[in-house]
Design a protein around this motif. Structure first.
Motif, PDB file in Angstrom:
ATOM      1  N   PHE A  51       3.117  40.151 -18.919  1.00  0.00           N
ATOM      2  CA  PHE A  51       2.591  38.790 -18.805  1.00  0.00           C
ATOM      3  C   PHE A  51       1.897  38.351 -20.085  1.00  0.00           C
ATOM      4  O   PHE A  51       1.946  37.182 -20.463  1.00  0.00           O
ATOM      5  CB  PHE A  51       1.621  38.720 -17.622  1.00  0.00           C
ATOM      6  N   ARG A  52       1.264  39.283 -20.772  1.00  0.00           N
ATOM      7  CA  ARG A  52       0.491  38.941 -21.966  1.00  0.00           C
ATOM      8  C   ARG A  52       1.369  38.640 -23.173  1.00  0.00           C
ATOM      9  O   ARG A  52       0.897  38.027 -24.131  1.00  0.00           O
ATOM     10  CB  ARG A  52      -0.466  40.084 -22.306  1.00  0.00           C
ATOM     11  N   THR A  53       2.610  39.082 -23.154  1.00  0.00           N
ATOM     12  CA  THR A  53       3.450  38.952 -24.343  1.00  0.00           C
ATOM     13  C   THR A  53       4.670  38.068 -24.112  1.00  0.00           C
ATOM     14  O   THR A  53       5.611  38.108 -24.906  1.00  0.00           O
ATOM     15  CB  THR A  53       3.920  40.337 -24.810  1.00  0.00           C
ATOM     16  N   ARG A  54       4.683  37.281 -23.059  1.00  0.00           N
ATOM     17  CA  ARG A  54       5.819  36.391 -22.822  1.00  0.00           C
ATOM     18  C   ARG A  54       5.341  34.947 -22.802  1.00  0.00           C
ATOM     19  O   ARG A  54       4.186  34.659 -22.465  1.00  0.00           O
ATOM     20  CB  ARG A  54       6.516  36.729 -21.506  1.00  0.00           C
ATOM     21  N   PRO A  55       6.209  34.002 -23.169  1.00  0.00           N
ATOM     22  CA  PRO A  55       5.826  32.586 -23.120  1.00  0.00           C
ATOM     23  C   PRO A  55       5.535  32.147 -21.690  1.00  0.00           C
ATOM     24  O   PRO A  55       6.104  32.671 -20.728  1.00  0.00           O
ATOM     25  CB  PRO A  55       7.060  31.865 -23.691  1.00  0.00           C
ATOM     26  N   SER A  71       2.554  25.554 -24.704  1.00  0.00           N
ATOM     27  CA  SER A  71       3.708  24.654 -24.736  1.00  0.00           C
ATOM     28  C   SER A  71       4.520  24.835 -26.010  1.00  0.00           C
ATOM     29  O   SER A  71       5.722  24.546 -26.033  1.00  0.00           O
ATOM     30  CB  SER A  71       3.244  23.195 -24.624  1.00  0.00           C
ATOM     31  N   ALA A  72       3.869  25.313 -27.072  1.00  0.00           N
ATOM     32  CA  ALA A  72       4.562  25.571 -28.335  1.00  0.00           C
ATOM     33  C   ALA A  72       5.199  26.954 -28.373  1.00  0.00           C
ATOM     34  O   ALA A  72       5.720  27.359 -29.413  1.00  0.00           O
ATOM     35  CB  ALA A  72       3.587  25.419 -29.502  1.00  0.00           C
ATOM     36  N   GLY A  73       5.156  27.691 -27.257  1.00  0.00           N
ATOM     37  CA  GLY A  73       5.795  28.998 -27.199  1.00  0.00           C
ATOM     38  C   GLY A  73       4.874  30.170 -27.465  1.00  0.00           C
ATOM     39  O   GLY A  73       5.341  31.305 -27.574  1.00  0.00           O
ATOM     40  N   TRP A  74       3.570  29.918 -27.581  1.00  0.00           N
ATOM     41  CA  TRP A  74       2.631  31.013 -27.812  1.00  0.00           C
ATOM     42  C   TRP A  74       2.484  31.855 -26.552  1.00  0.00           C
ATOM     43  O   TRP A  74       2.730  31.396 -25.432  1.00  0.00           O
ATOM     44  CB  TRP A  74       1.264  30.456 -28.207  1.00  0.00           C
ATOM     45  N   GLN A  87      14.649  31.728 -24.848  1.00  0.00           N
ATOM     46  CA  GLN A  87      13.397  32.177 -24.251  1.00  0.00           C
ATOM     47  C   GLN A  87      12.284  31.167 -24.454  1.00  0.00           C
ATOM     48  O   GLN A  87      11.445  30.969 -23.582  1.00  0.00           O
ATOM     49  CB  GLN A  87      12.996  33.522 -24.860  1.00  0.00           C
ATOM     50  N   ASN A  88      12.266  30.505 -25.613  1.00  0.00           N
ATOM     51  CA  ASN A  88      11.159  29.620 -25.947  1.00  0.00           C
ATOM     52  C   ASN A  88      11.473  28.149 -25.746  1.00  0.00           C
ATOM     53  O   ASN A  88      10.646  27.303 -26.068  1.00  0.00           O
ATOM     54  CB  ASN A  88      10.740  29.837 -27.406  1.00  0.00           C
ATOM     55  N   ALA A  89      12.657  27.842 -25.248  1.00  0.00           N
ATOM     56  CA  ALA A  89      13.026  26.450 -25.012  1.00  0.00           C
ATOM     57  C   ALA A  89      13.235  26.233 -23.522  1.00  0.00           C
ATOM     58  O   ALA A  89      13.904  27.014 -22.862  1.00  0.00           O
ATOM     59  CB  ALA A  89      14.295  26.087 -25.784  1.00  0.00           C
ATOM     60  N   ARG A  90      12.653  25.168 -23.000  1.00  0.00           N
ATOM     61  CA  ARG A  90      12.814  24.877 -21.584  1.00  0.00           C
ATOM     62  C   ARG A  90      14.174  24.243 -21.309  1.00  0.00           C
ATOM     63  O   ARG A  90      14.674  24.310 -20.200  1.00  0.00           O
ATOM     64  CB  ARG A  90      11.721  23.923 -21.118  1.00  0.00           C
ATOM     65  N   THR A  91      14.765  23.592 -22.300  1.00  0.00           N
ATOM     66  CA  THR A  91      16.041  22.911 -22.122  1.00  0.00           C
ATOM     67  C   THR A  91      17.079  23.584 -22.989  1.00  0.00           C
ATOM     68  O   THR A  91      16.896  23.735 -24.186  1.00  0.00           O
ATOM     69  CB  THR A  91      15.926  21.426 -22.523  1.00  0.00           C
ATOM     70  N   THR A  92      18.183  24.019 -22.410  1.00  0.00           N
ATOM     71  CA  THR A  92      19.225  24.691 -23.157  1.00  0.00           C
ATOM     72  C   THR A  92      20.216  23.681 -23.700  1.00  0.00           C
ATOM     73  O   THR A  92      20.272  22.529 -23.277  1.00  0.00           O
ATOM     74  CB  THR A  92      19.974  25.683 -22.255  1.00  0.00           C
ATOM     75  N   SER A  93      21.039  24.124 -24.652  1.00  0.00           N
ATOM     76  CA  SER A  93      22.044  23.246 -25.227  1.00  0.00           C
ATOM     77  C   SER A  93      23.064  22.828 -24.174  1.00  0.00           C
ATOM     78  O   SER A  93      23.590  21.718 -24.207  1.00  0.00           O
ATOM     79  CB  SER A  93      22.744  23.946 -26.394  1.00  0.00           C
ATOM     80  N   ASP A  94      23.365  23.722 -23.210  1.00  0.00           N
ATOM     81  CA  ASP A  94      24.295  23.362 -22.146  1.00  0.00           C
ATOM     82  C   ASP A  94      23.735  22.223 -21.298  1.00  0.00           C
ATOM     83  O   ASP A  94      24.458  21.316 -20.886  1.00  0.00           O
ATOM     84  CB  ASP A  94      24.580  24.572 -21.255  1.00  0.00           C
ATOM     85  N   PRO A 112      -1.533  20.621 -41.978  1.00  0.00           N
ATOM     86  CA  PRO A 112      -2.230  19.380 -42.353  1.00  0.00           C
ATOM     87  C   PRO A 112      -1.741  18.160 -41.580  1.00  0.00           C
ATOM     88  O   PRO A 112      -2.484  17.188 -41.429  1.00  0.00           O
ATOM     89  CB  PRO A 112      -1.915  19.254 -43.849  1.00  0.00           C
ATOM     90  N   ASP A 113      -0.505  18.206 -41.087  1.00  0.00           N
ATOM     91  CA  ASP A 113       0.025  17.092 -40.295  1.00  0.00           C
ATOM     92  C   ASP A 113      -0.372  17.172 -38.827  1.00  0.00           C
ATOM     93  O   ASP A 113      -0.015  16.284 -38.046  1.00  0.00           O
ATOM     94  CB  ASP A 113       1.554  17.049 -40.396  1.00  0.00           C
ATOM     95  N   GLY A 114      -1.067  18.236 -38.445  1.00  0.00           N
ATOM     96  CA  GLY A 114      -1.495  18.376 -37.061  1.00  0.00           C
ATOM     97  C   GLY A 114      -0.562  19.185 -36.187  1.00  0.00           C
ATOM     98  O   GLY A 114      -0.834  19.357 -34.994  1.00  0.00           O
ATOM     99  N   ASP A 115       0.540  19.689 -36.743  1.00  0.00           N
ATOM    100  CA  ASP A 115       1.468  20.494 -35.953  1.00  0.00           C
ATOM    101  C   ASP A 115       0.912  21.909 -35.770  1.00  0.00           C
ATOM    102  O   ASP A 115       0.193  22.429 -36.627  1.00  0.00           O
ATOM    103  CB  ASP A 115       2.835  20.576 -36.634  1.00  0.00           C
ATOM    104  N   ILE A 116       1.277  22.528 -34.663  1.00  0.00           N
ATOM    105  CA  ILE A 116       0.837  23.896 -34.380  1.00  0.00           C
ATOM    106  C   ILE A 116       1.662  24.868 -35.213  1.00  0.00           C
ATOM    107  O   ILE A 116       2.891  24.793 -35.246  1.00  0.00           O
ATOM    108  CB  ILE A 116       0.982  24.204 -32.884  1.00  0.00           C
ATOM    109  N   ARG A 117       0.987  25.778 -35.887  1.00  0.00           N
ATOM    110  CA  ARG A 117       1.676  26.766 -36.710  1.00  0.00           C
ATOM    111  C   ARG A 117       2.386  27.795 -35.828  1.00  0.00           C
ATOM    112  O   ARG A 117       2.027  27.983 -34.669  1.00  0.00           O
ATOM    113  CB  ARG A 117       0.682  27.497 -37.619  1.00  0.00           C
ATOM    114  N   PRO A 118       3.386  28.497 -36.377  1.00  0.00           N
ATOM    115  CA  PRO A 118       3.991  29.601 -35.620  1.00  0.00           C
ATOM    116  C   PRO A 118       2.950  30.674 -35.322  1.00  0.00           C
ATOM    117  O   PRO A 118       2.094  30.985 -36.149  1.00  0.00           O
ATOM    118  CB  PRO A 118       5.083  30.119 -36.566  1.00  0.00           C
ATOM    119  N   SER A 119       3.028  31.226 -34.142  1.00  0.00           N
ATOM    120  CA  SER A 119       2.088  32.266 -33.739  1.00  0.00           C
ATOM    121  C   SER A 119       2.474  33.598 -34.374  1.00  0.00           C
ATOM    122  O   SER A 119       3.500  33.720 -35.048  1.00  0.00           O
ATOM    123  CB  SER A 119       2.085  32.400 -32.217  1.00  0.00           C
TER     124      SER A 119
END
Length: 227
Positions: A59-63, A101-104, A203-210, A144-151
């Protein structure tokens, strides 16, 4: 070892390609399954039992995506980080939910509360507590633009994909830097790295390409009645 066979009366069907697509749809790396032809025109796929009985991810290591999981993770973070004592739990949950929400992961949030983006630990002490100190640490993990950095885990996953693909170690350096002499990946390694990248995206996207393709096809056939 599990085994299943694929056959078709249509000679135009590429059974090996179909078997590979089925394996990828289950999240199995190509190197972890066996695919070969037999004399009867069938394609045999073998899968190790370990792939079929994967343990539940930590649980601690999954989105996290559901409000219940986010609430549970925030309770863990609040209990394990002593600098959060006195911080309003609702405020912590609001800020942490943006990171999730950013996948952390939960471990990523704990790492960010204990370390700067460059890996240096945050100072500790009685004066480094409370809501303002929480916001100061989280602001450091934004661009600087306010976006969340990669974890931490996201950066590690990206580096593993790059390393397995055999890309040069100096990728991303300025154009005037000395060219790198990185190794060239074999086709098998490059294919396995591509499989890892696909699983990471899914794994980190709620919506798939399909799903997106289905939505586009559906929207193109919808006709609203004229008023």
């Amino acid at each position: 070892m599990a085994e299943f066979r694929i056959s078709s009366e249509d000679g135009q069907v590429d059974l090996r390609r179909l078997a590979t697509a089925l394996a990828e749809s289950q999240g199995w790396a190509r190197d972890d399954v066996g695919i070969w032809d037999n004399r009867r025109g069938e394609v045999i796929v073998t899968v190790d039992d370990a792939l079929l009985r994967r343990p539940e991810p930590d649980f601690r290591t999954r989105p996290l995506h559901t409000p219940r999981d986010v609430h549970r993770a925030c309770e863990m973070v609040h209990a394990e980080d002593p600098t959060l004592r006195g911080v309003d739990f609702a405020s912590l949950r609001t800020e942490a939910a943006r990171l999730f929400s950013a996948g952390w992961t939960t471990e990523d949030v704990l790492h960010a509360l204990g370390h700067r983006p460059d890996g240096e630990p945050w100072p500790r002490g009685p004066e480094h507590r409370g809501g303002e100190w929480l916001m100061a640490r989280l602001r450091a993990w934004r661009t600087p633009d306010g976006d969340i950095r990669p974890s931490l885990s996201q950066e590690g996953a990206q580096l593993r994909v790059i390393g397995r693909a055999g890309l040069p170690v100096d990728i991303g350096l300025p154009s005037d830097a000395a060219p790198g002499l990185g190794p060239v990946a074999s086709p098998a390694v490059a294919r396995s790295a591509a499989d890892d990248a696909r699983r990471l995206i899914r794994q980190n996207a709620r919506t798939t390409s399909d799903t997106l393709a289905h939505r586009d096809r559906t929207s193109s056939t919808i006709r609203r009645p004229e008023r």
